[in-house]
Design a protein around this motif. Sequence first.
Motif, PDB file in Angstrom:
ATOM      1  N   LEU A  78       4.894 -16.603  16.059  1.00 40.87           N
ATOM      2  CA  LEU A  78       3.630 -16.048  15.606  1.00 40.87           C
ATOM      3  C   LEU A  78       3.507 -16.289  14.111  1.00 40.87           C
ATOM      4  CD1 LEU A  78       3.697 -12.625  17.513  1.00 40.87           C
ATOM      5  CD2 LEU A  78       2.776 -14.817  18.285  1.00 40.87           C
ATOM      6  N   PHE A  79       2.578 -17.143  13.739  1.00 35.52           N
ATOM      7  CA  PHE A  79       2.367 -17.492  12.345  1.00 35.52           C
ATOM      8  C   PHE A  79       0.969 -17.058  11.918  1.00 35.52           C
ATOM      9  CE2 PHE A  79       5.143 -21.017  13.959  1.00 35.52           C
ATOM     10  CZ  PHE A  79       6.311 -20.593  13.334  1.00 35.52           C
ATOM     11  N   GLY A  80       0.818 -16.747  10.637  1.00 33.68           N
ATOM     12  CA  GLY A  80      -0.494 -16.350  10.165  1.00 33.68           C
ATOM     13  C   GLY A  80      -0.641 -16.502   8.669  1.00 33.68           C
ATOM     14  N   VAL A  81      -1.875 -16.785   8.234  1.00 36.69           N
ATOM     15  CA  VAL A  81      -2.228 -16.755   6.813  1.00 36.69           C
ATOM     16  C   VAL A  81      -3.543 -15.999   6.683  1.00 36.69           C
ATOM     17  CG1 VAL A  81      -1.053 -18.911   6.257  1.00 36.69           C
ATOM     18  CG2 VAL A  81      -3.455 -18.974   6.907  1.00 36.69           C
ATOM     19  N   TYR A  82      -3.678 -15.265   5.589  1.00 38.08           N
ATOM     20  CA  TYR A  82      -4.906 -14.531   5.329  1.00 38.08           C
ATOM     21  C   TYR A  82      -5.131 -14.464   3.827  1.00 38.08           C
ATOM     22  CZ  TYR A  82      -1.281 -10.855   5.235  1.00 38.08           C
ATOM     23  OH  TYR A  82      -0.130 -10.129   5.003  1.00 38.08           O
ATOM     24  N   PHE A  83      -6.410 -14.465   3.447  1.00 38.34           N
ATOM     25  CA  PHE A  83      -6.785 -14.462   2.031  1.00 38.34           C
ATOM     26  C   PHE A  83      -7.983 -13.535   1.890  1.00 38.34           C
ATOM     27  CE2 PHE A  83      -6.912 -17.491  -1.847  1.00 38.34           C
ATOM     28  CZ  PHE A  83      -7.255 -16.444  -2.685  1.00 38.34           C
ATOM     29  N   ALA A  84      -7.758 -12.394   1.260  1.00 36.91           N
ATOM     30  CA  ALA A  84      -8.811 -11.388   1.112  1.00 36.91           C
ATOM     31  C   ALA A  84      -9.404 -11.437  -0.286  1.00 36.91           C
ATOM     32  CB  ALA A  84      -8.260  -9.993   1.389  1.00 36.91           C
ATOM     33  N   ASP A  85     -10.725 -11.525  -0.322  1.00 36.93           N
ATOM     34  CA  ASP A  85     -11.459 -11.458  -1.579  1.00 36.93           C
ATOM     35  C   ASP A  85     -11.964 -10.037  -1.806  1.00 36.93           C
ATOM     36  OD1 ASP A  85     -11.400 -13.830  -3.041  1.00 36.93           O
ATOM     37  OD2 ASP A  85     -12.864 -14.790  -1.727  1.00 36.93           O
ATOM     38  N   GLU A  86     -12.716  -9.868  -2.856  1.00 33.73           N
ATOM     39  CA  GLU A  86     -13.242  -8.565  -3.233  1.00 33.73           C
ATOM     40  C   GLU A  86     -13.924  -7.861  -2.059  1.00 33.73           C
ATOM     41  OE1 GLU A  86     -15.831  -6.736  -6.952  1.00 33.73           O
ATOM     42  OE2 GLU A  86     -16.036  -8.839  -6.396  1.00 33.73           O
ATOM     43  N   THR A  87     -13.523  -6.623  -1.796  1.00 34.12           N
ATOM     44  CA  THR A  87     -14.023  -5.700  -0.756  1.00 34.12           C
ATOM     45  C   THR A  87     -13.645  -6.106   0.672  1.00 34.12           C
ATOM     46  OG1 THR A  87     -16.218  -6.682  -0.319  1.00 34.12           O
ATOM     47  CG2 THR A  87     -16.028  -5.186  -2.234  1.00 34.12           C
ATOM     48  N   GLN A  88     -13.027  -7.250   0.889  1.00 39.46           N
ATOM     49  CA  GLN A  88     -12.643  -7.621   2.251  1.00 39.46           C
ATOM     50  C   GLN A  88     -11.449  -6.798   2.734  1.00 39.46           C
ATOM     51  OE1 GLN A  88     -12.324 -12.078   1.729  1.00 39.46           O
ATOM     52  NE2 GLN A  88     -13.337 -12.038   3.725  1.00 39.46           N
ATOM     53  N   LEU A 117      -4.367 -11.901  -2.051  1.00 37.04           N
ATOM     54  CA  LEU A 117      -5.491 -11.005  -2.318  1.00 37.04           C
ATOM     55  C   LEU A 117      -5.963 -11.206  -3.738  1.00 37.04           C
ATOM     56  CD1 LEU A 117      -2.906  -9.279  -0.936  1.00 37.04           C
ATOM     57  CD2 LEU A 117      -4.672  -7.552  -0.715  1.00 37.04           C
ATOM     58  N   GLN A 118      -7.286 -11.160  -3.921  1.00 37.69           N
ATOM     59  CA  GLN A 118      -7.847 -11.187  -5.267  1.00 37.69           C
ATOM     60  C   GLN A 118      -9.172 -10.437  -5.264  1.00 37.69           C
ATOM     61  OE1 GLN A 118      -8.502 -15.289  -6.357  1.00 37.69           O
ATOM     62  NE2 GLN A 118     -10.314 -15.501  -5.092  1.00 37.69           N
ATOM     63  N   GLY A 119      -9.443  -9.730  -6.348  1.00 40.09           N
ATOM     64  CA  GLY A 119     -10.705  -9.012  -6.477  1.00 40.09           C
ATOM     65  C   GLY A 119     -10.569  -7.523  -6.229  1.00 40.09           C
ATOM     66  N   GLU A 120     -11.503  -6.781  -6.774  1.00 41.45           N
ATOM     67  CA  GLU A 120     -11.499  -5.327  -6.660  1.00 41.45           C
ATOM     68  C   GLU A 120     -11.650  -4.917  -5.195  1.00 41.45           C
ATOM     69  OE1 GLU A 120     -11.061  -1.605  -8.438  1.00 41.45           O
ATOM     70  OE2 GLU A 120     -10.994  -3.593  -9.372  1.00 41.45           O
ATOM     71  N   ASN A 121     -10.774  -4.015  -4.752  1.00 49.02           N
ATOM     72  CA  ASN A 121     -10.792  -3.448  -3.403  1.00 49.02           C
ATOM     73  C   ASN A 121     -10.532  -4.462  -2.300  1.00 49.02           C
ATOM     74  OD1 ASN A 121     -11.362  -0.785  -4.309  1.00 49.02           O
ATOM     75  ND2 ASN A 121     -13.545  -1.310  -4.493  1.00 49.02           N
ATOM     76  N   ALA A 122      -9.953  -5.596  -2.634  1.00 49.80           N
ATOM     77  CA  ALA A 122      -9.443  -6.475  -1.580  1.00 49.80           C
ATOM     78  C   ALA A 122      -8.256  -5.777  -0.926  1.00 49.80           C
ATOM     79  CB  ALA A 122      -9.021  -7.815  -2.161  1.00 49.80           C
ATOM     80  N   ARG A 123      -8.203  -5.791   0.401  1.00 46.81           N
ATOM     81  CA  ARG A 123      -7.176  -5.013   1.104  1.00 46.81           C
ATOM     82  C   ARG A 123      -6.647  -5.798   2.295  1.00 46.81           C
ATOM     83  NH1 ARG A 123      -6.363   0.585   2.381  1.00 46.81           N
ATOM     84  NH2 ARG A 123      -4.226   0.721   3.191  1.00 46.81           N
ATOM     85  N   THR A 124      -5.336  -5.864   2.436  1.00 45.28           N
ATOM     86  CA  THR A 124      -4.720  -6.459   3.615  1.00 45.28           C
ATOM     87  C   THR A 124      -3.691  -5.495   4.179  1.00 45.28           C
ATOM     88  OG1 THR A 124      -2.946  -7.590   2.395  1.00 45.28           O
ATOM     89  CG2 THR A 124      -5.027  -8.791   2.711  1.00 45.28           C
ATOM     90  N   VAL A 125      -3.540  -5.557   5.490  1.00 49.06           N
ATOM     91  CA  VAL A 125      -2.567  -4.734   6.201  1.00 49.06           C
ATOM     92  C   VAL A 125      -1.848  -5.619   7.197  1.00 49.06           C
ATOM     93  CG1 VAL A 125      -2.231  -2.761   7.734  1.00 49.06           C
ATOM     94  CG2 VAL A 125      -4.008  -2.678   5.965  1.00 49.06           C
ATOM     95  N   TRP A 126      -0.532  -5.550   7.194  1.00 49.31           N
ATOM     96  CA  TRP A 126       0.273  -6.265   8.183  1.00 49.31           C
ATOM     97  C   TRP A 126       1.293  -5.290   8.769  1.00 49.31           C
ATOM     98  CZ3 TRP A 126       5.447  -7.193   8.958  1.00 49.31           C
ATOM     99  CH2 TRP A 126       5.778  -8.168   9.906  1.00 49.31           C
ATOM    100  N   ALA A 149      -6.393  -5.028  -6.110  1.00 49.75           N
ATOM    101  CA  ALA A 149      -6.134  -5.435  -4.732  1.00 49.75           C
ATOM    102  C   ALA A 149      -4.897  -4.697  -4.212  1.00 49.75           C
ATOM    103  CB  ALA A 149      -5.928  -6.938  -4.650  1.00 49.75           C
ATOM    104  N   ARG A 150      -4.857  -4.491  -2.897  1.00 52.62           N
ATOM    105  CA  ARG A 150      -3.734  -3.751  -2.314  1.00 52.62           C
ATOM    106  C   ARG A 150      -3.298  -4.382  -0.995  1.00 52.62           C
ATOM    107  NH1 ARG A 150      -3.533   2.682  -0.506  1.00 52.62           N
ATOM    108  NH2 ARG A 150      -1.721   2.487   0.876  1.00 52.62           N
ATOM    109  N   ALA A 151      -1.990  -4.540  -0.836  1.00 49.16           N
ATOM    110  CA  ALA A 151      -1.409  -5.065   0.397  1.00 49.16           C
ATOM    111  C   ALA A 151      -0.428  -4.049   0.962  1.00 49.16           C
ATOM    112  CB  ALA A 151      -0.700  -6.389   0.141  1.00 49.16           C
ATOM    113  N   ASP A 152      -0.604  -3.700   2.241  1.00 44.11           N
ATOM    114  CA  ASP A 152       0.353  -2.848   2.947  1.00 44.11           C
ATOM    115  C   ASP A 152       1.097  -3.687   3.960  1.00 44.11           C
ATOM    116  OD1 ASP A 152      -0.070   0.114   2.170  1.00 44.11           O
ATOM    117  OD2 ASP A 152      -2.116  -0.633   2.444  1.00 44.11           O
ATOM    118  N   SER A 153       2.420  -3.548   3.989  1.00 44.74           N
ATOM    119  CA  SER A 153       3.246  -4.340   4.892  1.00 44.74           C
ATOM    120  C   SER A 153       4.324  -3.447   5.500  1.00 44.74           C
ATOM    121  CB  SER A 153       3.900  -5.494   4.124  1.00 44.74           C
ATOM    122  OG  SER A 153       4.714  -6.279   4.974  1.00 44.74           O
ATOM    123  N   VAL A 154       4.340  -3.365   6.834  1.00 46.42           N
ATOM    124  CA  VAL A 154       5.270  -2.458   7.518  1.00 46.42           C
ATOM    125  C   VAL A 154       5.943  -3.187   8.674  1.00 46.42           C
ATOM    126  CG1 VAL A 154       5.568  -0.217   8.634  1.00 46.42           C
ATOM    127  CG2 VAL A 154       3.710  -0.550   6.974  1.00 46.42           C
TER     128      VAL A 154
END
Length: 443
Positions: A278-288, A313-322, A350-355
């Motif tokens: 299982l492979f993945g890439v993601y790129f979050a911009d502002e508010t995504q 991640l880049q930009g204000e309120n860019a958010r990723t969760v894994w 920007a904020r990234a959560d990884s668990v």
Amino acid sequence: MPSDHTNATGLTTESSTLAGEIFADGVGAQAGPPTTPAAGTGTAGQATPGAHSHGGPAPTGSPAERFTSTDPDAFGVPTGREETWRFTPMKRIRPLLDGAPSDAHLTWTTDLPEGVELTSVEADDPLLKGLPEPADRLAALARQRSGGAAVVRVAKEAVLDRPVTLGLAGAGSDSPDDAVVWGQLVIEVGAFAQATVVLDHSGLARYAAGVAVLVGDGAQVTLVSVQDWAPGAVHGGQFDAVVGRDATFKQVVVTLGGDLVRLVSNVQYAGPGGSAELFGVYFADETQHQEHRLWVDHAVPNCRSNVLYKGALQGENARTVWIGDVRIRPAATGTETYELNRNLVLTDGARADSVPNLEIETGEIVGAGHASATGRFDDEQLFYLCSRGIDAETARRLVVRGFFADVVQLIGIDALQDRLMASIETRLGALPGLDEQPVEQSA
């Protein structure tokens, strides 16, 4: 040793390897729950002798507690306080969770090689009743509201001369309610067949869907799902793979567009000897908001899984969760598994959560592990590139290209890889002539 060898992305092999070296010393602490078992949390805290569990304070939503049902009401209506939903912006995903019936649909374009059939089945078809059950309310609603499923069938022992490509495009809605599009897709691949299936999402839509991949014994299947939605799109989905005996399944998820994308990918094994990557890439911009949840259930012997996801991640309120969950049940002797998530935070705000979660209920395994890293650029790496005559902004973009390139090239389709890397560069505001500035690095 310097080298001029390039891959399909146009990046030198050496610059691609920068992906593993961009974090400064000390970066990479797990951004998730503590690694001590919690009493009363499924098998965590009550493990059999020799068992091992990584989990958090009860309730954790750990693999041992996972609940599935085809009935949306069995899950209740999420409030955002549940473990499964605590990272998700509930206001933005609420239209999908409300579950209003809808006749809205996406526009499909297809490219079907010889040996592939595209058909449909009704909601009461035995095929759908035998699929893995939904893991949350959204997936259960998609199963219920879709009223059946589109079915892609690959004949047994077929070796396709090109990928199966399904383009799924949303054109938005003229109604003030922006009706939700409900969908269900089943991909059946016969024994010993070899196939690649590409799902290419684009346009503007509110889309909730399930995708089930049934991999026959000895088959080799690659599923590529691209989320290149227009701004404002909302996409929630569940992927299920059932991997047959001695079969190989590879999934590559690429999430770039949309306002909110929340995808759950599940794998189970129908016989020994199966392999899942299982492979993945993601790129979050502002508010995504981009959220990826994975569940690999090792319940039979001698199977393998490997998970690698990378995000930026880049930009204000860019958010990723894994969230990565792997469970090795008592009968799954001989299991080999590893999961890794890396996140590159490019700007403030920007904020990234990884668990990563790993639960092992037998000591008779080949190996198991997990890792997570979230951080910024290593100043020494940027200094190295700048010392080679590359300006700071170009160096920054080269490193991001290298960070993603080793995963994107696993798709194995040159035209699609080039398109995705170009989209990433556009987000970075890539400078003209970027490809003419190679990076060299000692091996």
